[in-house]
Design a protein around this motif. Structure first.
Motif, PDB file in Angstrom:
ATOM      1  N   ILE A 144     -16.948  66.132 115.379  1.00 11.10           N
ATOM      2  CA  ILE A 144     -16.685  64.680 115.050  1.00 11.10           C
ATOM      3  C   ILE A 144     -15.345  64.383 116.019  1.00 11.10           C
ATOM      4  O   ILE A 144     -15.589  63.316 116.548  1.00 11.10           O
ATOM      5  N   THR A 145     -14.399  65.350 115.967  1.00  7.18           N
ATOM      6  CA  THR A 145     -13.153  64.885 116.581  1.00  7.18           C
ATOM      7  C   THR A 145     -12.541  66.212 117.236  1.00  7.18           C
ATOM      8  O   THR A 145     -12.558  67.172 116.315  1.00  7.18           O
ATOM      9  N   ASP A 146     -12.176  66.244 118.501  1.00  8.36           N
ATOM     10  CA  ASP A 146     -11.426  67.349 119.015  1.00  8.36           C
ATOM     11  C   ASP A 146     -10.190  67.656 118.304  1.00  8.36           C
ATOM     12  O   ASP A 146      -9.788  68.687 118.494  1.00  8.36           O
ATOM     13  N   ARG A 147      -9.535  66.851 117.377  1.00  8.29           N
ATOM     14  CA  ARG A 147      -8.395  66.811 116.990  1.00  8.29           C
ATOM     15  C   ARG A 147      -8.236  67.939 115.845  1.00  8.29           C
ATOM     16  O   ARG A 147      -7.508  68.485 115.346  1.00  8.29           O
ATOM     17  N   ALA A 148      -9.754  68.260 115.444  1.00  8.75           N
ATOM     18  CA  ALA A 148     -10.078  69.034 114.375  1.00  8.75           C
ATOM     19  C   ALA A 148      -9.323  70.634 114.577  1.00  8.75           C
ATOM     20  O   ALA A 148      -8.809  71.311 113.607  1.00  8.75           O
ATOM     21  N   MET A 149      -9.217  70.884 115.949  1.00  8.76           N
ATOM     22  CA  MET A 149      -8.650  72.220 116.218  1.00  8.76           C
ATOM     23  C   MET A 149      -7.288  72.329 116.247  1.00  8.76           C
ATOM     24  O   MET A 149      -6.654  73.389 116.292  1.00  8.76           O
ATOM     25  N   LEU A 150      -6.489  71.225 115.730  1.00  7.52           N
ATOM     26  CA  LEU A 150      -5.078  71.346 115.626  1.00  7.52           C
ATOM     27  C   LEU A 150      -4.611  71.353 114.032  1.00  7.52           C
ATOM     28  O   LEU A 150      -3.713  71.490 113.667  1.00  7.52           O
ATOM     29  N   SER A 151      -5.687  71.594 113.083  1.00 10.91           N
ATOM     30  CA  SER A 151      -5.534  71.758 112.000  1.00 10.91           C
ATOM     31  C   SER A 151      -5.020  73.297 111.737  1.00 10.91           C
ATOM     32  O   SER A 151      -5.844  74.096 111.974  1.00 10.91           O
ATOM     33  N   ARG A 152      -4.190  73.464 110.608  1.00 12.85           N
ATOM     34  CA  ARG A 152      -3.599  74.689 110.328  1.00 12.85           C
ATOM     35  C   ARG A 152      -3.896  75.039 108.901  1.00 12.85           C
ATOM     36  O   ARG A 152      -3.298  76.003 108.274  1.00 12.85           O
ATOM     37  N   ALA A 153      -4.795  74.249 108.180  1.00 11.50           N
ATOM     38  CA  ALA A 153      -5.324  74.692 106.736  1.00 11.50           C
ATOM     39  C   ALA A 153      -5.847  75.907 106.571  1.00 11.50           C
ATOM     40  O   ALA A 153      -6.264  76.641 107.540  1.00 11.50           O
ATOM     41  N   VAL A 154      -5.527  76.459 105.231  1.00  5.44           N
ATOM     42  CA  VAL A 154      -5.932  77.739 104.956  1.00  5.44           C
ATOM     43  C   VAL A 154      -6.476  77.621 103.600  1.00  5.44           C
ATOM     44  O   VAL A 154      -6.528  76.436 102.900  1.00  5.44           O
ATOM     45  N   SER A 155      -7.042  78.602 103.033  1.00  2.97           N
ATOM     46  CA  SER A 155      -7.694  78.715 101.787  1.00  2.97           C
ATOM     47  C   SER A 155      -7.393  80.115 101.369  1.00  2.97           C
ATOM     48  O   SER A 155      -7.400  80.979 101.988  1.00  2.97           O
ATOM     49  N   GLY A 156      -7.442  80.160  99.837  1.00  3.77           N
ATOM     50  CA  GLY A 156      -7.291  81.653  99.219  1.00  3.77           C
ATOM     51  C   GLY A 156      -7.104  81.203  98.041  1.00  3.77           C
ATOM     52  O   GLY A 156      -7.402  80.271  97.073  1.00  3.77           O
ATOM     53  N   THR A 157      -7.182  82.555  97.067  1.00  2.00           N
ATOM     54  CA  THR A 157      -7.030  82.583  95.673  1.00  2.00           C
ATOM     55  C   THR A 157      -5.703  83.139  95.142  1.00  2.00           C
ATOM     56  O   THR A 157      -4.959  84.039  95.815  1.00  2.00           O
ATOM     57  N   ARG A 158      -5.578  82.684  94.193  1.00  2.00           N
ATOM     58  CA  ARG A 158      -4.406  83.174  93.523  1.00  2.00           C
ATOM     59  C   ARG A 158      -4.780  83.574  91.800  1.00  2.00           C
ATOM     60  O   ARG A 158      -5.340  82.294  91.204  1.00  2.00           O
ATOM     61  N   LYS A 159      -4.933  84.472  91.169  1.00  2.00           N
ATOM     62  CA  LYS A 159      -5.533  84.994  90.081  1.00  2.00           C
ATOM     63  C   LYS A 159      -7.080  84.292  90.026  1.00  2.00           C
ATOM     64  O   LYS A 159      -7.948  84.775  90.930  1.00  2.00           O
ATOM     65  N   SER A 160      -7.374  83.527  89.305  1.00  2.00           N
ATOM     66  CA  SER A 160      -8.755  83.003  89.046  1.00  2.00           C
ATOM     67  C   SER A 160      -8.881  81.609  89.521  1.00  2.00           C
ATOM     68  O   SER A 160      -9.768  80.659  89.501  1.00  2.00           O
ATOM     69  N   THR A 161      -7.901  81.199  90.563  1.00  2.00           N
ATOM     70  CA  THR A 161      -7.960  79.711  90.945  1.00  2.00           C
ATOM     71  C   THR A 161      -8.110  79.863  92.766  1.00  2.00           C
ATOM     72  O   THR A 161      -7.451  80.742  93.287  1.00  2.00           O
ATOM     73  N   LEU A 162      -8.980  78.925  93.128  1.00  2.00           N
ATOM     74  CA  LEU A 162      -9.324  78.987  94.523  1.00  2.00           C
ATOM     75  C   LEU A 162      -8.263  77.771  94.909  1.00  2.00           C
ATOM     76  O   LEU A 162      -8.411  76.697  94.596  1.00  2.00           O
TER      77      LEU A 162
END
Length: 164
Positions: free
Chosen positions: A104-122
């Motif tokens: 959709i947009t080349d700006r997406a490559m600038l995202s530094r988003a992460v994902s992970g778990t802590r205990k039983s929460t995403l």
């Protein structure tokens, strides 16, 4: 499913502008999740970190969505705050969001988003813009029920069953 939403924005926290992404997350997720809590905090690592810990350890929600603070601006610290509280990274989620968003947009490559778990929460970092949030949730939403079941220990695996 219980969720919590955290908006990281200096301007929204000072009521200089309205957060539109947090309410949009709540709306999009309403068919499969109940929103336990929604907070707006400034772009400050400790404040973001403290809310993430509260959501995971005290409220024990299944999924935390953050919105905002994932770009390159000097005060964008949501990924750093998230990394400081998670126990395991889940890199496939932000990778999938970025791959889809790049169409959709080349700006997406600038995202530094992460994902992970802590205990039983995403915990999932989402962008700050409502349009980008909607697009990201299109990708993530179909796997959330399975992710929550897995974190709760409610799945049986016999050697890598990735089928539906």
């Amino acid at each position: 499913m219980k969720i919590a939403i955290l908006c990281a924005s200096d301007r929204c926290s000072k009521n200089e502008c309205e957060d539109k992404s947090g309410p949009l997350i709540k709306e999009i997720m309403s068919d499969m999740a109940h929103t336990q809590d929604y907070v707006v905090v400034p772009d400050e690592k400790e404040k973001i970190k403290n809310e993430l810990i509260r959501f995971c350890d005290e409220l024990k929600v299944d999924v935390v969505f953050t919105t905002g603070g994932t770009g390159l601006a000097p005060r964008d610290v949501t990924p750093e705050a998230t990394k400081s509280v998670i126990e395991k990274e889940v890199p496939g989620i932000p990778e999938a969001i970025r791959a889809y968003s790049l169409k959709i947009t080349d700006r997406a490559m600038l995202s530094r988003a992460v994902s992970g778990t802590r205990k039983s929460t995403l915990i999932i970092n989402l962008p700050g813009s409502p349009k980008a949030v909607r697009e990201a949730l299109e990708i993530v939403k179909p796997v959330l029920a399975h992710a929550v079941e897995t974190l709760a220990g409610n799945t049986i695996s016999c050697g890598g069953n990735y089928g539906k």
